[in-house]
Design an enzyme around this catalytic site. Sequence first.
Site, short mmCIF file in Angstrom:
data_model
loop_
_atom_site.label_atom_id
_atom_site.label_comp_id
_atom_site.label_asym_id
_atom_site.label_seq_id
_atom_site.Cartn_x
_atom_site.Cartn_y
_atom_site.Cartn_z
N GLY A 1 4.97 -1.05 2.84
CA GLY A 1 4.17 0.12 2.55
C GLY A 1 4.97 1.41 2.52
O GLY A 1 6.02 1.54 3.16
N HIS B 1 0.81 -1.21 0.00
CA HIS B 1 0.00 0.00 0.00
C HIS B 1 0.84 1.27 0.00
O HIS B 1 1.90 1.35 0.63
CB HIS B 1 -0.92 0.01 1.22
CG HIS B 1 -0.16 -0.05 2.53
ND1 HIS B 1 0.25 1.07 3.21
CD2 HIS B 1 0.25 -1.11 3.26
CE1 HIS B 1 0.88 0.72 4.31
NE2 HIS B 1 0.91 -0.61 4.37
N ASP B 2 0.38 2.23 -0.77
CA ASP B 2 0.96 3.59 -0.79
C ASP B 2 2.38 3.64 -1.33
O ASP B 2 3.08 4.65 -1.12
CB ASP B 2 0.92 4.22 0.61
CG ASP B 2 -0.48 4.23 1.20
OD1 ASP B 2 -1.35 4.91 0.64
OD2 ASP B 2 -0.71 3.54 2.22
#
Length: 282
Positions: A139, A121-122
């Site tokens: 992440g 994520h991200d």
Amino acid sequence: MPKIHKMAVVEDGAKLADDVVVGPFAYVGPEVVLGAGCVVHHHAQIEGQTIAGEENEFFPNSVVGCVSQDLKYRGGNCKVLIGARNRFRENSTVHIGTEDGGGITRIGSDNLIMVGAHIAHDCDVGSNCILANNVLLAGHVVMEDWVVISGAAGSHHFVTFGQHSFVGGLSGITKDVPPFMIVDGHPAAVRGVNFRGLKRRGFTEQQIEPLKMAYRLLFKDLTPLTTQTGELERMYPDCAEIQTLLAFMRNSISGKFGRYRESLRGKTTSEEEDPPPHVSGN
């Protein structure tokens, strides 16, 4: 008209360009957008708010757009944005962003994501990068353009991989990886200049030689880094590569635990003092 196999599932609401190909047992979710020339092979899965540009190829059992594994994710309006001409090989995974990380996982263009690689994520992945088999990005990682990470290397969250860097296989990356350099080991350390990679991309000897001096001064000499950066600036005031390297190192030193972006933790992308580099090629 997209060529969709009769045993594929393409949910109502998905937007596919006229020449997209979807193989048997593949799944395309209702919020997915696929540009011209994309190929979704059998058993590939694309879901969530995934928006992909032209000529991306999703190989069998690749999974793009799943919900983040971050337990802080609260079900928000988060997505994956993908450029053009990327290849997601078998069993590779890409997760959507989270509310606390700006909400977007970004991937540029012309990247090769090999078997079993994971982009969490991200993350913000640039263009012309290679993630070899089983590379794991935690992440909030940033990869600038032309980064190569060898097989089974693992990255701590909030690490930045500088442009044109090379990471050896099985390395444990807990600190920012300087641009133009080779990093290897567990724990990882700078081993030299990525001169072979730079030569393949058209860098001249006049551009590479200052980087060799920078490696000796910054990563082999025991003199304090602040002293050496000043010396390099005096020696190469007009060298763009040296200026890029020095700016990167100053950011890393100012961060926490050798990770500049760790110091920005808790801020969204719009609040960051120095946001991730623009993903080219979208």
